[in-house]
Design an enzyme around this catalytic site. Structure first.
Site, short mmCIF file in Angstrom:
data_model
loop_
_atom_site.label_atom_id
_atom_site.label_comp_id
_atom_site.label_asym_id
_atom_site.label_seq_id
_atom_site.Cartn_x
_atom_site.Cartn_y
_atom_site.Cartn_z
N LEU A 251 1.10 -1.06 -0.05
CA LEU A 251 0.00 0.10 -0.14
C LEU A 251 0.95 1.27 0.01
O LEU A 251 1.84 1.29 1.01
CB LEU A 251 -1.00 -0.05 1.45
CG LEU A 251 -2.21 0.93 1.12
CD1 LEU A 251 -3.15 0.91 0.05
CD2 LEU A 251 -2.76 0.80 2.42
N ASP A 252 1.10 1.94 -1.16
CA ASP A 252 1.70 3.03 -1.06
C ASP A 252 1.76 4.01 -0.10
O ASP A 252 0.93 4.10 0.51
CB ASP A 252 1.60 3.88 -2.59
CG ASP A 252 1.71 3.26 -3.68
OD1 ASP A 252 2.78 2.32 -3.80
OD2 ASP A 252 0.96 3.31 -4.80
N ALA A 253 2.98 4.77 0.05
CA ALA A 253 3.05 5.46 1.32
C ALA A 253 2.03 6.88 1.27
O ALA A 253 1.28 7.30 2.32
CB ALA A 253 4.34 6.25 1.52
#
Length: 196
Positions: A40-42
């Protein structure tokens, strides 16, 4: 063990820093030897699963896994039934075609405040959509919404397979045993097969 974690904006899906500006999971999770089952991207928020079990990790996020992931996206512009139909039919991305398992309009308010808040342009409306996919290419949801003229402003993963983020405050986690996790995956698979 399976860890369900409501990941805040600005947190990497890893325990070690990349030397950049983002926090890591180490600021929130002290359970040893667990690793993210999928990314899950930052700059995305919501449900992140972690496990210490390789078979469970493969069942959730391996190349043969088709566990669905459900997102709420706040998009720039007015989403309509036509754009939802286009997402379900499929769009062409630079790494090939992609289509949503489900795409629908949402009538929701902000689930929780984001820090920092999204940029708001008074002259351009925004709307919320729900998008369900069964693959996980890099920044796929953001690229799909952009392909239909609805750039994503905020992205929240609300579910992975049978697990949902409801009941978890931002930065909070809950754990399940391996047996509970595998049983939930089996139940979800049986329900999906019944609709095919």
């Amino acid at each position: 063990m399976l860890v369900l974690f409501n990941k805040p904006y600005g947190v990497l899906s890893q325990f070690t820093s990349d030397g950049g500006r983002w926090q890591t999971l180490a600021a929130y999770i002290t359970i040893p030897n667990v690793y993210a089952a999928g990314r899950l991207d930052a700059d995305s928020e919501g449900l992140l699963l972690l496990t210490d079990n390789g078979a469970l990790q493969a069942a959730i996020a391996g190349p043969q896994s088709h566990v669905t992931k459900t997102y709420w996206a706040q998009v720039e512009g007015v989403a309509d039934t036509s754009s939802m139909a286009q997402l379900k039919r499929g769009v062409t991305l630079n790494d090939g075609p992609a289509k949503a398992v489900k795409a629908s309009l949402l009538d929701v308010t902000e689930p929780w405040p984001r820090d920092p808040p999204i940029r708001v342009r008074k002259s351009i409306p925004d709307s919320w959509i729900e998008l369900c996919i069964d693959e996980g290419r890099n920044r796929q949801v953001r690229r799909m919404t952009a392909a239909v003229g609805l750039p994503t402003l905020r992205l929240i993963r609300v579910a992975v397979g049978p697990w949902r983020v409801e009941g978890l405050a931002l930065g909070q986690l809950r754990t399940l045993s391996d047996d509970e996790a595998f049983a939930a995956l089996r139940r979800k698979s049986r329900r999906q097969a019944a609709f095919l």
